[in-house]
Design an enzyme around this catalytic site. Structure first.
Site: not given
Length: 246
Positions: A89, A122, A193
């Site tokens: 987040g 995060a 990713e």
């Protein structure tokens, strides 16, 4: 001696896959023997909803989930936790809340004493010495950029390679990390990713998709690493920041 066990994911969701599904086997192995997980949901505003999302995934692994926000003093939950997962987040909001609730030292102490730690996005940023290589907008102001310091180098989750065809005129991720290194002398690993790091004591390895990761150091060209690479040398880094405030 306690065993340091970290699982640090670049992202929690991959295209065409459900929440954490791309790393399911790694997550299950990391949490082998764990029956209840403490989830840290502070990077998003909806703590209950975020915890429920995590609980749905971990239920498939036979692991119960409790949100850190459900206790008046979440340090009590950290002290009793079998393992911790810090979700993604906004990393500024996450770190601000960790400082406000006294969880920076509490979490770091438990992890160094052997409790498994898992982070995504995060939550992976939190494992670094500081917040300074996050991609996020500073929607709130933490009292310090100092994070958990579970590894002695910086990580840039969601690393994006420069796109020669892009019409975007702002800095590329590579340029931003180069600017960071102009002010701070510490390795930065750009995790693309679908990739993640696993640490067990003095061994650090890269896993995930074939795109791998890119390592930035001051004064040298970036170096590419493929899944399976041994990055244990990064655990001997001696970071130098532009001040002592983190």
């Amino acid at each position: 001696m306690p065993t340091t066990r970290l699982l640090l994911l670049s992202n929690s969701s991959a295209p065409g896959r459900g929440y954490l599904e791309h790393a399911r086997e790694a997550v299950a192995a990391h949490l082998a023997g764990v029956s209840e997980l403490l989830f840290v949901p502070y990077a998003l505003a909806d703590h209950d909803g975020y915890t429920a999302k995590a609980a749905d995934f971990f239920a498939e692994l036979g692991i119960r989930v409790r949100g850190a926000h459900t206790a008046a003093d979440p340090r009590d939950l950290v002290a009793a936790a079998q393992a911790v997962f810090t979700g993604g987040g906004n990393s500024f909001r996450l770190l601000k809340t960790l400082h406000e609730r006294g969880l920076v030292d509490a979490l770091a102490g438990r992890v160094r004493a052997g409790m498994p730690y898992m982070g995504s996005s995060a939550g992976t940023n939190m494992a670094c010495p500081t917040l300074r290589t996050t991609n996020d907008m500073p929607i709130v102001q933490p009292p310090s950029f100092a994070a958990l310091d579970l590894v002695p180098f910086q990580i840039n989750p969601h690393y994006l390679d420069p796109d020669p065809a892009s019409a975007h005129m702002g800095e590329t991720r590579e340029e931003r990390l180069t600017q960071f290194l102009e002010e701070n002398d510490v390795p930065v690993l750009g995790l693309r990713e679908g990739t993640w790091l696993q640490r067990t004591d003095d061994r650090l390895t890269l896993h995930g998709l074939a795109t791998g990761a890119r390592l930035f150091r001051r004064g040298t060209a970036p170096v590419e690493y493929a899944p399976g690479a041994d990055l244990s040398e990064l655990l001997t880094a001696r970071p130098s920041f532009d001040d002592h405030a983190g």
